[in-house]
Design a protein around this motif. Sequence first.
Motif, short mmCIF file in Angstrom:
data_model
loop_
_atom_site.label_atom_id
_atom_site.label_comp_id
_atom_site.label_asym_id
_atom_site.label_seq_id
_atom_site.Cartn_x
_atom_site.Cartn_y
_atom_site.Cartn_z
N GLY A 1 27.32 -13.06 -0.11
CA GLY A 1 25.84 -12.50 -0.35
C GLY A 1 25.50 -12.11 -1.74
O GLY A 1 24.63 -11.49 -1.85
N ILE A 2 26.45 -12.35 -2.78
CA ILE A 2 26.21 -11.93 -3.97
C ILE A 2 25.04 -12.90 -4.40
O ILE A 2 24.92 -13.85 -4.01
CB ILE A 2 27.41 -12.11 -4.81
CG1 ILE A 2 28.64 -11.28 -4.45
CG2 ILE A 2 27.30 -11.97 -6.38
CD1 ILE A 2 29.88 -11.46 -5.02
N ASP A 3 24.23 -12.42 -5.64
CA ASP A 3 23.15 -13.15 -6.10
C ASP A 3 23.59 -14.48 -6.63
O ASP A 3 24.62 -14.48 -7.40
CB ASP A 3 22.38 -12.40 -7.31
CG ASP A 3 21.20 -13.17 -7.62
OD1 ASP A 3 20.72 -13.74 -7.10
OD2 ASP A 3 20.74 -12.75 -8.88
N THR A 4 23.03 -15.47 -6.26
CA THR A 4 23.46 -16.78 -6.75
C THR A 4 23.44 -17.12 -8.20
O THR A 4 23.95 -18.07 -8.83
CB THR A 4 22.72 -18.02 -5.92
OG1 THR A 4 21.44 -17.71 -6.13
CG2 THR A 4 23.24 -18.19 -4.46
N ASP A 5 22.62 -16.44 -9.03
CA ASP A 5 22.59 -16.43 -10.25
C ASP A 5 23.99 -16.22 -11.27
O ASP A 5 24.12 -16.62 -12.02
CB ASP A 5 21.43 -15.56 -11.03
CG ASP A 5 20.15 -15.94 -10.58
OD1 ASP A 5 19.92 -16.96 -10.42
OD2 ASP A 5 19.23 -15.11 -10.68
N TRP A 6 24.82 -15.26 -10.48
CA TRP A 6 25.96 -15.08 -10.85
C TRP A 6 26.91 -16.65 -10.81
O TRP A 6 28.01 -16.70 -11.58
CB TRP A 6 26.98 -14.20 -10.10
CG TRP A 6 26.47 -12.57 -10.48
CD1 TRP A 6 25.57 -12.06 -9.82
CD2 TRP A 6 26.67 -12.21 -11.70
NE1 TRP A 6 25.35 -10.60 -10.42
CE2 TRP A 6 25.80 -10.97 -11.52
CE3 TRP A 6 27.44 -12.15 -12.80
CZ2 TRP A 6 25.82 -9.76 -12.43
CZ3 TRP A 6 27.27 -11.14 -13.93
CH2 TRP A 6 26.62 -10.02 -13.62
#
Length: 98
Positions: free
Chosen positions: A66-71
Amino acid sequence: YLIQIVMLCGINVVLAVSLNLINGFTGQFSIGHAGFMAVGGYGSAMGAMFGALIFGVVQMGIFYTGIDTDWFKLFMGAMMVIAVLFNSYVRNRAMRSR
């Protein structure tokens, strides 16, 4: 000498055809071709396999946590820089041993 010229022509033909496919038919812009030609196109099948494995594992891991996919984009940029530096290191060691 002639074989080397023919091989370089073949490499450049493959590069031109692949750029035509990416840019001409799909309309996408690719910087990867320039990057590979800048470092001399060195690499191996094992390197490609490990790169694809790391790519898939990290992409799915970031998605499922669920981490932001920009990472993921940041991670991929860092992995590309590390791969180029490692490739340069291996190439320099190989050239010194000759």
